[in-house]
Design a protein around this motif. Structure first.
Motif, PDB file in Angstrom:
ATOM      1  N   LEU A  54     -66.024 -92.423 -79.497  1.00 38.82           N
ATOM      2  CA  LEU A  54     -65.215 -91.324 -80.080  1.00 38.82           C
ATOM      3  C   LEU A  54     -63.884 -90.985 -79.518  1.00 38.82           C
ATOM      4  O   LEU A  54     -63.638 -91.313 -78.436  1.00 38.82           O
ATOM      5  CB  LEU A  54     -66.297 -90.122 -79.929  1.00 38.82           C
ATOM      6  N   VAL A  55     -63.002 -90.583 -80.439  1.00 40.88           N
ATOM      7  CA  VAL A  55     -61.590 -90.031 -79.758  1.00 40.88           C
ATOM      8  C   VAL A  55     -61.638 -88.673 -79.770  1.00 40.88           C
ATOM      9  O   VAL A  55     -61.951 -87.979 -80.771  1.00 40.88           O
ATOM     10  CB  VAL A  55     -60.538 -90.497 -80.483  1.00 40.88           C
ATOM     11  N   ASP A  56     -61.636 -88.031 -78.430  1.00 43.60           N
ATOM     12  CA  ASP A  56     -61.746 -86.558 -78.538  1.00 43.60           C
ATOM     13  C   ASP A  56     -60.349 -85.974 -78.250  1.00 43.60           C
ATOM     14  O   ASP A  56     -59.511 -86.554 -77.559  1.00 43.60           O
ATOM     15  CB  ASP A  56     -62.805 -86.119 -77.181  1.00 43.60           C
ATOM     16  N   HIS A  57     -60.130 -84.836 -78.840  1.00 41.58           N
ATOM     17  CA  HIS A  57     -58.881 -84.144 -78.376  1.00 41.58           C
ATOM     18  C   HIS A  57     -59.123 -83.247 -77.093  1.00 41.58           C
ATOM     19  O   HIS A  57     -59.930 -82.473 -77.320  1.00 41.58           O
ATOM     20  CB  HIS A  57     -58.552 -83.102 -79.749  1.00 41.58           C
ATOM     21  N   VAL A  58     -58.342 -83.616 -76.302  1.00 45.87           N
ATOM     22  CA  VAL A  58     -58.470 -82.822 -74.879  1.00 45.87           C
ATOM     23  C   VAL A  58     -58.136 -81.395 -74.866  1.00 45.87           C
ATOM     24  O   VAL A  58     -59.083 -80.619 -74.505  1.00 45.87           O
ATOM     25  CB  VAL A  58     -57.357 -83.346 -73.757  1.00 45.87           C
ATOM     26  N   ILE A  59     -57.180 -81.099 -75.814  1.00 45.41           N
ATOM     27  CA  ILE A  59     -56.761 -79.470 -75.860  1.00 45.41           C
ATOM     28  C   ILE A  59     -57.249 -79.663 -77.502  1.00 45.41           C
ATOM     29  O   ILE A  59     -56.762 -80.227 -78.398  1.00 45.41           O
ATOM     30  CB  ILE A  59     -55.465 -79.177 -75.842  1.00 45.41           C
ATOM     31  N   PRO A  60     -58.262 -78.535 -77.836  1.00 42.77           N
ATOM     32  CA  PRO A  60     -58.705 -78.542 -79.344  1.00 42.77           C
ATOM     33  C   PRO A  60     -57.444 -78.139 -79.981  1.00 42.77           C
ATOM     34  O   PRO A  60     -56.818 -77.355 -79.748  1.00 42.77           O
ATOM     35  CB  PRO A  60     -59.640 -77.362 -79.072  1.00 42.77           C
ATOM     36  N   HIS A  61     -57.210 -79.002 -81.100  1.00 38.86           N
ATOM     37  CA  HIS A  61     -56.042 -78.840 -82.165  1.00 38.86           C
ATOM     38  C   HIS A  61     -56.196 -77.617 -83.050  1.00 38.86           C
ATOM     39  O   HIS A  61     -55.366 -77.056 -83.332  1.00 38.86           O
ATOM     40  CB  HIS A  61     -55.762 -80.046 -82.752  1.00 38.86           C
ATOM     41  N   LYS A  62     -57.434 -77.306 -83.459  1.00 40.72           N
ATOM     42  CA  LYS A  62     -57.560 -76.042 -84.181  1.00 40.72           C
ATOM     43  C   LYS A  62     -56.688 -76.114 -85.496  1.00 40.72           C
ATOM     44  O   LYS A  62     -56.151 -74.939 -85.613  1.00 40.72           O
ATOM     45  CB  LYS A  62     -57.714 -74.803 -83.385  1.00 40.72           C
ATOM     46  N   CYS A  91     -71.373 -87.976 -73.928  1.00 36.52           N
ATOM     47  CA  CYS A  91     -70.408 -87.040 -73.063  1.00 36.52           C
ATOM     48  C   CYS A  91     -69.791 -86.117 -73.797  1.00 36.52           C
ATOM     49  O   CYS A  91     -69.566 -84.844 -73.384  1.00 36.52           O
ATOM     50  CB  CYS A  91     -69.328 -87.892 -72.361  1.00 36.52           C
ATOM     51  N   HIS A  92     -69.323 -86.639 -75.006  1.00 29.91           N
ATOM     52  CA  HIS A  92     -68.596 -85.616 -76.212  1.00 29.91           C
ATOM     53  C   HIS A  92     -69.572 -84.376 -76.388  1.00 29.91           C
ATOM     54  O   HIS A  92     -69.287 -83.409 -76.473  1.00 29.91           O
ATOM     55  CB  HIS A  92     -68.393 -86.213 -77.444  1.00 29.91           C
ATOM     56  N   ASP A  93     -70.797 -84.525 -76.890  1.00 26.49           N
ATOM     57  CA  ASP A  93     -71.943 -83.876 -77.242  1.00 26.49           C
ATOM     58  C   ASP A  93     -72.227 -82.825 -76.046  1.00 26.49           C
ATOM     59  O   ASP A  93     -72.585 -81.652 -76.310  1.00 26.49           O
ATOM     60  CB  ASP A  93     -73.048 -84.369 -78.041  1.00 26.49           C
ATOM     61  N   ARG A  94     -72.367 -83.372 -74.915  1.00 22.90           N
ATOM     62  CA  ARG A  94     -72.856 -82.416 -73.962  1.00 22.90           C
ATOM     63  C   ARG A  94     -71.856 -81.905 -73.041  1.00 22.90           C
ATOM     64  O   ARG A  94     -71.788 -80.713 -73.183  1.00 22.90           O
ATOM     65  CB  ARG A  94     -73.732 -83.551 -72.839  1.00 22.90           C
ATOM     66  N   HIS A  95     -71.237 -82.716 -72.341  1.00 25.54           N
ATOM     67  CA  HIS A  95     -70.156 -82.267 -71.305  1.00 25.54           C
ATOM     68  C   HIS A  95     -68.969 -81.508 -71.980  1.00 25.54           C
ATOM     69  O   HIS A  95     -68.409 -80.477 -71.481  1.00 25.54           O
ATOM     70  CB  HIS A  95     -69.591 -83.307 -70.419  1.00 25.54           C
ATOM     71  N   LYS A  96     -68.227 -82.219 -73.031  1.00 22.25           N
ATOM     72  CA  LYS A  96     -67.180 -81.766 -73.464  1.00 22.25           C
ATOM     73  C   LYS A  96     -67.471 -80.393 -74.116  1.00 22.25           C
ATOM     74  O   LYS A  96     -66.536 -79.435 -74.136  1.00 22.25           O
ATOM     75  CB  LYS A  96     -66.486 -82.781 -74.408  1.00 22.25           C
ATOM     76  N   GLN A  97     -68.452 -80.277 -75.026  1.00 20.16           N
ATOM     77  CA  GLN A  97     -68.749 -79.301 -75.647  1.00 20.16           C
ATOM     78  C   GLN A  97     -69.008 -77.875 -74.918  1.00 20.16           C
ATOM     79  O   GLN A  97     -68.743 -76.710 -74.749  1.00 20.16           O
ATOM     80  CB  GLN A  97     -69.780 -79.560 -76.595  1.00 20.16           C
ATOM     81  N   ARG A  98     -69.707 -78.227 -73.634  1.00 23.45           N
ATOM     82  CA  ARG A  98     -69.968 -77.253 -72.558  1.00 23.45           C
ATOM     83  C   ARG A  98     -68.661 -76.760 -71.947  1.00 23.45           C
ATOM     84  O   ARG A  98     -68.417 -75.482 -71.669  1.00 23.45           O
ATOM     85  CB  ARG A  98     -70.934 -77.690 -71.433  1.00 23.45           C
ATOM     86  N   ILE A  99     -67.782 -77.598 -71.810  1.00 27.08           N
ATOM     87  CA  ILE A  99     -66.396 -77.325 -71.229  1.00 27.08           C
ATOM     88  C   ILE A  99     -65.649 -76.285 -72.220  1.00 27.08           C
ATOM     89  O   ILE A  99     -65.292 -75.296 -72.122  1.00 27.08           O
ATOM     90  CB  ILE A  99     -65.653 -78.640 -70.860  1.00 27.08           C
ATOM     91  N   GLU A 100     -65.750 -76.822 -73.421  1.00 23.55           N
ATOM     92  CA  GLU A 100     -64.919 -75.931 -74.451  1.00 23.55           C
ATOM     93  C   GLU A 100     -65.509 -74.601 -74.470  1.00 23.55           C
ATOM     94  O   GLU A 100     -64.958 -73.533 -74.997  1.00 23.55           O
ATOM     95  CB  GLU A 100     -64.992 -76.755 -75.812  1.00 23.55           C
TER      96      GLU A 100
END
Length: 113
Positions: free
Chosen positions: A73-81, A100-109
């Motif tokens: 997956l390519v994730d946007h570090v800062i959500p682009h909204k 990591c995207h589904d667990r860690h990144k979503q928790r951070i956001e």
């Protein structure tokens, strides 16, 4: 050593590492309400052009930034909204594996909103 079970708000006793059925049903309903108001992925900019850019980016950066496993997956570090400039800014992209995207990144956001 195992931890003792806990009491759910509905009154059922639940193992410490489990979620009560009523909580699971509530989560599914909350997520369905959110998804019903959300534009489709294509409407949010994830189109053929994105698919090509994503594939190219992952071929150059094949490993997850968080755990080092294969990234898919390519994730946007800062959500682009919806901000197209931020959406296409490659310095705002990072390779992540799905876990990591589904667990860690979503928790951070969730914690930064």
């Amino acid at each position: 050593m195992s931890r003792p079970p806990h009491l759910c708000t509905c009154g059922k006793i639940v193992a410490h590492d489990s979620r009560c059925e009523c909580q699971q049903i509530s989560d599914r309903a909350r997520k369905a309400r959110f998804d019903s108001t959300r534009p489709s992925a294509r409407a949010r900019g994830y189109n053929r052009e994105w698919d090509i850019a994503r594939r190219e980016y992952l071929s150059q950066r094949p490993y997850c930034r968080m755990c080092g496993k294969a990234a898919n997956l390519v994730d946007h570090v800062i959500p682009h909204k919806g901000d197209k400039r931020l959406f296409w800014d490659r310095t705002n992209w990072q390779p992540l594996c799905k876990r990591c995207h589904d667990r860690h990144k979503q928790r951070i956001e969730r914690n930064t909103q």
